[in-house]
Design a protein around this motif. Structure first.
Motif, mmCIF file in Angstrom:
data_model
loop_
_atom_site.group_PDB
_atom_site.id
_atom_site.type_symbol
_atom_site.label_atom_id
_atom_site.label_comp_id
_atom_site.label_asym_id
_atom_site.label_seq_id
_atom_site.Cartn_x
_atom_site.Cartn_y
_atom_site.Cartn_z
ATOM 1 N N TYR A 25 0.852 -1.197 0.000
ATOM 2 C CA TYR A 25 0.000 0.000 0.000
ATOM 3 C C TYR A 25 0.886 1.245 0.000
ATOM 4 C CZ TYR A 25 -3.898 -3.079 1.301
ATOM 5 O OH TYR A 25 -4.858 -4.064 1.327
ATOM 6 N N PRO A 26 1.150 1.851 -1.154
ATOM 7 C CA PRO A 26 2.047 3.011 -1.227
ATOM 8 C C PRO A 26 1.635 4.171 -0.316
ATOM 9 C CG PRO A 26 1.623 2.144 -3.405
ATOM 10 C CD PRO A 26 0.715 1.417 -2.484
ATOM 11 N N ALA A 27 0.340 4.327 -0.049
ATOM 12 C CA ALA A 27 -0.125 5.444 0.774
ATOM 13 C C ALA A 27 0.010 5.171 2.271
ATOM 14 C CB ALA A 27 -1.582 5.778 0.439
ATOM 15 N N LEU A 28 0.377 3.957 2.641
ATOM 16 C CA LEU A 28 0.474 3.604 4.052
ATOM 17 C C LEU A 28 1.924 3.357 4.445
ATOM 18 C CD1 LEU A 28 -2.471 1.036 4.400
ATOM 19 C CD2 LEU A 28 -2.485 3.466 4.987
ATOM 20 N N PRO A 29 2.240 3.509 5.729
ATOM 21 C CA PRO A 29 3.585 3.158 6.202
ATOM 22 C C PRO A 29 3.880 1.689 5.892
ATOM 23 C CG PRO A 29 2.351 4.329 7.912
ATOM 24 C CD PRO A 29 1.374 4.013 6.822
ATOM 25 N N GLN A 30 5.144 1.365 5.649
ATOM 26 C CA GLN A 30 5.480 -0.005 5.272
ATOM 27 C C GLN A 30 5.172 -1.021 6.373
ATOM 28 O OE1 GLN A 30 9.154 -0.936 3.403
ATOM 29 N NE2 GLN A 30 8.960 0.626 1.809
ATOM 30 N N ARG A 31 5.068 -0.566 7.608
ATOM 31 C CA ARG A 31 4.696 -1.487 8.678
ATOM 32 C C ARG A 31 3.278 -2.014 8.477
ATOM 33 N NH1 ARG A 31 1.497 1.694 12.011
ATOM 34 N NH2 ARG A 31 1.944 3.943 11.926
ATOM 35 N N ASN A 32 2.482 -1.343 7.643
ATOM 36 C CA ASN A 32 1.125 -1.784 7.342
ATOM 37 C C ASN A 32 1.056 -2.688 6.109
ATOM 38 O OD1 ASN A 32 0.015 1.411 8.403
ATOM 39 N ND2 ASN A 32 -0.426 -0.492 9.462
ATOM 40 N N TRP A 33 2.180 -2.889 5.427
ATOM 41 C CA TRP A 33 2.156 -3.745 4.247
ATOM 42 C C TRP A 33 2.040 -5.208 4.680
ATOM 43 C CZ3 TRP A 33 6.062 -1.761 0.014
ATOM 44 C CH2 TRP A 33 5.761 -0.419 -0.279
ATOM 45 N N LEU A 34 1.481 -6.017 3.811
ATOM 46 C CA LEU A 34 1.256 -7.428 4.089
ATOM 47 C C LEU A 34 2.103 -8.308 3.170
ATOM 48 C CD1 LEU A 34 -2.638 -7.280 4.385
ATOM 49 C CD2 LEU A 34 -1.018 -7.463 6.283
ATOM 50 N N ILE A 35 2.155 -9.581 3.500
ATOM 51 C CA ILE A 35 2.869 -10.569 2.690
ATOM 52 C C ILE A 35 1.921 -11.664 2.213
ATOM 53 C CG2 ILE A 35 4.714 -12.297 2.685
ATOM 54 C CD1 ILE A 35 6.102 -10.637 4.866
ATOM 55 N N VAL B 43 -5.073 -1.489 -3.327
ATOM 56 C CA VAL B 43 -3.697 -1.021 -3.144
ATOM 57 C C VAL B 43 -3.532 0.469 -3.433
ATOM 58 C CG1 VAL B 43 -2.699 -3.284 -3.594
ATOM 59 C CG2 VAL B 43 -3.073 -1.693 -5.509
ATOM 60 N N ASP B 44 -4.505 1.102 -4.124
ATOM 61 C CA ASP B 44 -4.337 2.507 -4.499
ATOM 62 C C ASP B 44 -5.168 3.456 -3.631
ATOM 63 O OD1 ASP B 44 -6.721 1.530 -5.536
ATOM 64 O OD2 ASP B 44 -6.681 2.865 -7.289
ATOM 65 N N ILE B 45 -5.448 3.050 -2.379
ATOM 66 C CA ILE B 45 -6.164 3.972 -1.497
ATOM 67 C C ILE B 45 -5.321 5.219 -1.253
ATOM 68 C CG2 ILE B 45 -7.514 2.217 -0.290
ATOM 69 C CD1 ILE B 45 -5.380 2.610 2.024
ATOM 70 N N GLU B 46 -6.011 6.300 -0.886
ATOM 71 C CA GLU B 46 -5.351 7.544 -0.508
ATOM 72 C C GLU B 46 -5.806 7.938 0.889
ATOM 73 O OE1 GLU B 46 -6.040 10.426 -3.559
ATOM 74 O OE2 GLU B 46 -5.463 9.076 -5.172
ATOM 75 N N LYS B 47 -5.232 9.002 1.407
ATOM 76 C CA LYS B 47 -5.528 9.400 2.783
ATOM 77 C C LYS B 47 -6.930 10.013 2.909
ATOM 78 C CE LYS B 47 -1.520 8.532 4.876
ATOM 79 N NZ LYS B 47 -1.378 7.695 6.069
ATOM 80 N N TRP B 48 -7.558 9.737 4.041
ATOM 81 C CA TRP B 48 -8.867 10.286 4.397
ATOM 82 C C TRP B 48 -8.716 11.772 4.699
ATOM 83 C CZ3 TRP B 48 -11.693 12.571 8.348
ATOM 84 C CH2 TRP B 48 -13.068 12.303 8.428
ATOM 85 N N ILE B 49 -9.514 12.591 4.013
ATOM 86 C CA ILE B 49 -9.447 14.045 4.222
ATOM 87 C C ILE B 49 -10.720 14.566 4.861
ATOM 88 C CG2 ILE B 49 -9.186 16.297 3.118
ATOM 89 C CD1 ILE B 49 -6.649 14.654 3.172
ATOM 90 N N ASN B 50 -11.875 14.101 4.379
ATOM 91 C CA ASN B 50 -13.137 14.559 4.958
ATOM 92 C C ASN B 50 -14.159 13.433 4.934
ATOM 93 O OD1 ASN B 50 -14.825 14.741 2.393
ATOM 94 N ND2 ASN B 50 -13.111 16.091 1.866
ATOM 95 N N ARG B 51 -15.201 13.614 5.720
ATOM 96 C CA ARG B 51 -16.200 12.557 5.899
ATOM 97 C C ARG B 51 -16.978 12.285 4.624
ATOM 98 N NH1 ARG B 51 -19.518 11.703 11.375
ATOM 99 N NH2 ARG B 51 -20.650 9.810 10.806
ATOM 100 N N ASP B 52 -17.211 13.315 3.829
ATOM 101 C CA ASP B 52 -18.013 13.135 2.614
ATOM 102 C C ASP B 52 -17.333 12.201 1.619
ATOM 103 O OD1 ASP B 52 -19.957 14.806 3.600
ATOM 104 O OD2 ASP B 52 -19.151 16.604 2.629
ATOM 105 N N ALA B 53 -16.015 12.305 1.524
ATOM 106 C CA ALA B 53 -15.280 11.480 0.555
ATOM 107 C C ALA B 53 -14.837 10.157 1.160
ATOM 108 C CB ALA B 53 -14.062 12.240 0.028
ATOM 109 N N GLY B 54 -14.648 10.115 2.488
ATOM 110 C CA GLY B 54 -14.152 8.908 3.125
ATOM 111 C C GLY B 54 -12.729 8.611 2.689
#
Length: 733
Positions: free
Chosen positions: A43-53, A147-158
């Motif tokens: 997940y490029p948008a997440l810290p690597q500690r959140n990546w899975l195998i 895998v292409d999620i982005e960061k949450w900015i506001n409630r309307d977009a999630g």
């Protein structure tokens, strides 16, 4: 009314629902089998500690199984299997939001009535404040993360590019509206409320904290996290309005719908307040790759017996979790559960496979997923219809992969080792011996600051017990954090998150499940022994008693694999009578029921065979205590119907009702398993003759050195089975 019977529990047997006038094989030949496999690891948008195998390994394993191992005439053609993953052979692209939606839309466009669609999602799940207020009863959207999620900015977009539960439900509805049957498996989780008291190196949870999904400046992040935490604090989490477990995704399961709509089955790795792990599997295998626990368990149970219903498969998964001493997570199963997996025909599954001889080596198309390990014995049969008494020789597994084993001829059962060139044409290999490994893997306690002296004392006691004789158990010590069925922790109760104000500050040795989780809510508490540094023998005695009890409980659970009854032999049902309700409520095979003080458990058993059958019922508490409740002998066609127990408020947590069935030879004494109760182990003497199911039960009390085996035969030798009914006891509201 859904009735839980032995049919839902015993390997190699199943019951077929009415299928109309059209034969299964005719329907299978006319239907198309489709699959969409989604595996999200990086997940490029997440810290690597959140990546899975594990997800890519999940997808590869499922892909191989669908193409090579589903029972005929079911067939998943390669062109009808879409694989979205990175670094997996045969993948059709990355599992982005757009790719997943496009693949689902493509399925909706091309499926026909009566087609079959298998959907498998492996990756991270999460929760976010609901985008449309009032849309969710708990105020939270459950989401799956491409895998292409982005960061949450506001409630309307999630969370941008996340797959929301309703979005998945709509996509599946579009497929079902065409009349196709859908089986969806979600190997992900969304939240977790348990406290992990010890770290587990080999396990990685498939969830992302909401804080890791939030973007923006510091003030915006703080506001978003507060919104989420406030929503969580006010929600009734994990349960619906009736107090039943709630699935993660709202998929509108089958019920009260137009007859033309295709049916749905959904398997969830965990309820919404739990996490589910990935880990090296199979356990104990050198350099084993990481898989999702849920995915691997489903595939292993399906490989052992593909001719089951979804309800039976769900129960087999729950039984395996119990056998592995895993109290969490609690998988959920919903939908058309009495349909057969993949729509297979009714057959008695036999653990046998064609023998392939090539270049001086012999292989079979079965392996670790089928519980074959190096040393497993198989009979060489002239044909698939031969009986075990027709064996012309035997094979031993030399090495095994998940779906393939290398085998060699061996001398066994007074038959010499055959040469490969002497094998009958079209020979089959059939499992000739069931082996159950009783050794309990125990993880040492990790160093705890301020409790170094107590930790050293515990480790010296464990070293003594691991080599001691006649303890009533057999343990294998592993380092802290390594794969284990039982974990030790040295800590004070008042240091645990959520501890009561009057919690003890005395150092104690805690007995924890394989996950390392400890919870003090709802009155539950793991077993513990107070450590007195100046009284080593007291610690030895208390630890010995607890390990003996735990060993027996896990041994009974593992024996569930050694069943050789057929479904028409014995029918067993457990029923619950709620304290405030009339009537009896059957325990459903696919659900871990919640019970409270004052509720009662009743048993209804009927022996439909022509043999005497002994039934023992034991209750394993959340503290691993074992209570022997009943031992009865059922004559042919006899019925046992009686109340067994009422729940009290003495302990709460994940507990198990265990029914043990053993065929009784003529003029034999009744099988009485009271020797497995916590208050002691009776002296057991094994008679002459081949190992039987009763011998394996005795082995639990005698603590075998490594494993116990039961020879399989067509008719000779008493049969037996262990059935596990997990349940969760909670305080009455």
């Amino acid at each position: 009314m859904i009735k839980l019977t032995r049919r839902t529990l015993l390997v190699g047997t199943s019951a077929l629902m009415a299928a109309g006038t059209v034969s299964f094989r005719a329907r299978a030949a006319s239907r198309t089998y489709h699959a969409l496999l989604v595996a999200c690891t990086e997940y490029p948008a997440l810290p690597q500690r959140n990546w899975l195998i594990g997800p890519k390994n999940d997808a590869g394993l499922v892909h191989e199984y669908l193409l090579k191992n589903v029972p005929a005439p079911v067939r998943f053609a390669p062109e009808n299997v879409t694989l979205l993953a990175k670094d997996v052979p045969g993948a059709n692209g990355l599992p982005t939001h757009a790719a997943i939606k496009a693949a689902l839309a493509d399925l909706a466009a091309k499926v026909q009535r009566d087609d079959f669609v298998y959907l498998h999602l492996s990756g991270h799940g999460a929760q976010q404040p609901e985008r449309v207020k009032g849309d969710e009863t708990d105020g939270l959207d459950e989401i799956f993360l491409p895998v292409d999620i982005e960061k949450w900015i506001n409630r309307d977009a999630g969370v941008p590019n996340a797959l929301v539960d309703n979005e998945i439900g709509d996509a599946l509805d579009a497929i079902r509206n065409k009349g196709a049957f859908v089986w969806a498996v979600f190997d992900c989780c969304h939240s977790g409320t348990a406290t992990r008291a010890v770290e587990v190196d080999d396990e990685l949870e498939r969830k992302v904290e909401f804080a890791d999904l939030v973007g923006g400046d510091e003030a915006a992040r703080a506001a978003a996290i507060k919104t989420y935490e406030d929503t969580v604090a006010s929600a009734s989490r994990g349960l619906d309005e009736n107090g039943a477990r709630k699935p993660a995704f709202n998929l509108t399961p089958t019920g009260g719908e137009a007859i033309t709509k295709g049916k749905l089955v959904a398997f969830y790795a965990a309820q919404t307040v739990e996490t589910t792990p990935e880990m090296p599997l199979p356990k104990g295998t050198t350099d084993a790759p990481r898989f999702g626990l849920f995915t691997f368990t489903i595939l292993s149970k399906l490989a052992e017996n593909p001719n089951v219903t979804y309800r039976q498969l769900g129960q087999a998964v729950l039984q395996q979790y119990s056998a592995d001493s895993r109290t969490r997570p609690t998988p959920l199963f919903e939908g058309e559960l009495d349909a057969r997996v993949f729509g297979t025909d009714k057959t008695d599954a036999v653990m046998q496979w064609p023998i392939v001889v090539k270049d001086g080596e012999a292989t079979i198309g079965a392996g670790l997923l089928h519980r074959l390990t190096p040393g497993s014995k198989l009979a060489i049969l002239p044909s698939a219809l031969s009986s075990l008494s027709d064996a012309v020789g035997y094979l031993e597994v030399e090495s095994a992969k998940n779906l393939e084993s290398h085998v060699k001829p061996v001398e066994f059962e007074k038959k010499p080792a055959l040469k490969l060139t002497d094998f009958p044409a079209n020979a089959y290999a059939r499992v000739a011996e069931i082996a159950v490994d009783y050794k309990l893997a125990v993880a040492r306690p990790a160093a705890t600051k301020g409790l170094e002296k107590e930790t050293a004392l515990v480790n010296s006691v464990l070293d003594e017990l691991a080599t001691a004789k006649e303890t009533g158990f057999n343990i294998e010590l592993v380092d802290p954090g390594k794969s284990a069925e039982l974990r030790f922790a040295v800590m004070r109760e008042n240091a645990i998150e959520g501890a009561a104000k009057d919690a003890s500050d005395k150092p104690a040795l805690w007995f924890l499940p394989s996950s390392g989780d400890v919870t003090l809510k709802d009155g539950s508490k793991p077993p513990l022994v107070i450590i007195h540094p100046d009284d080593r023998q007291k610690l030895v005695d208390a630890t010995t008693r607890n390990l003996r009890t735990i060993f027996r409980a896990t041994g009974l659970s593992r024996l569930a694999a050694a069943s050789d009854y057929k479904p028409e032999d014995v029918d067993v049902q457990f029923q619950v009578k709620r304290r405030d309700k009339d009537g009896l409520e059957p325990l459903q095979a696919s659900v871990v029921p919640r019970v409270s003080p004052g509720d009662e458990v009743h048993v209804l058993a009927k022996n439909s065979s022509d043999q005497l059958v002994d039934i023992n019922v034991l209750y394993v508490g959340s503290d691993y205590s074992i209570t022997h409740i009943v031992a009865e002998r059922l004559a042919p066609q006899a019925t046992l119907e009686e109340g067994l127990l009422a729940f009290t408020d003495t302990s709460f947590g994940m507990e198990r009702m265990i029914a043990v069935l053993t065929e009784a030879p003529p003029e034999s004494e009744k099988e009485d398993l009271s020797f497995l109760a916590q208050d002691g182990v009776a002296s057991m003497t094994r008679g002459l003759g081949p190992p039987s199911f009763s011998d394996m039960l005795a082995d639990i009390g005698a603590a075998p050195p490594t494993r116990s085996v039961m020879r399989l035969a067509d008719k000779s030798g008493p049969k037996g089975a262990v059935m596990i009914f997990p349940m969760e006891t909670v305080p009455r509201a």
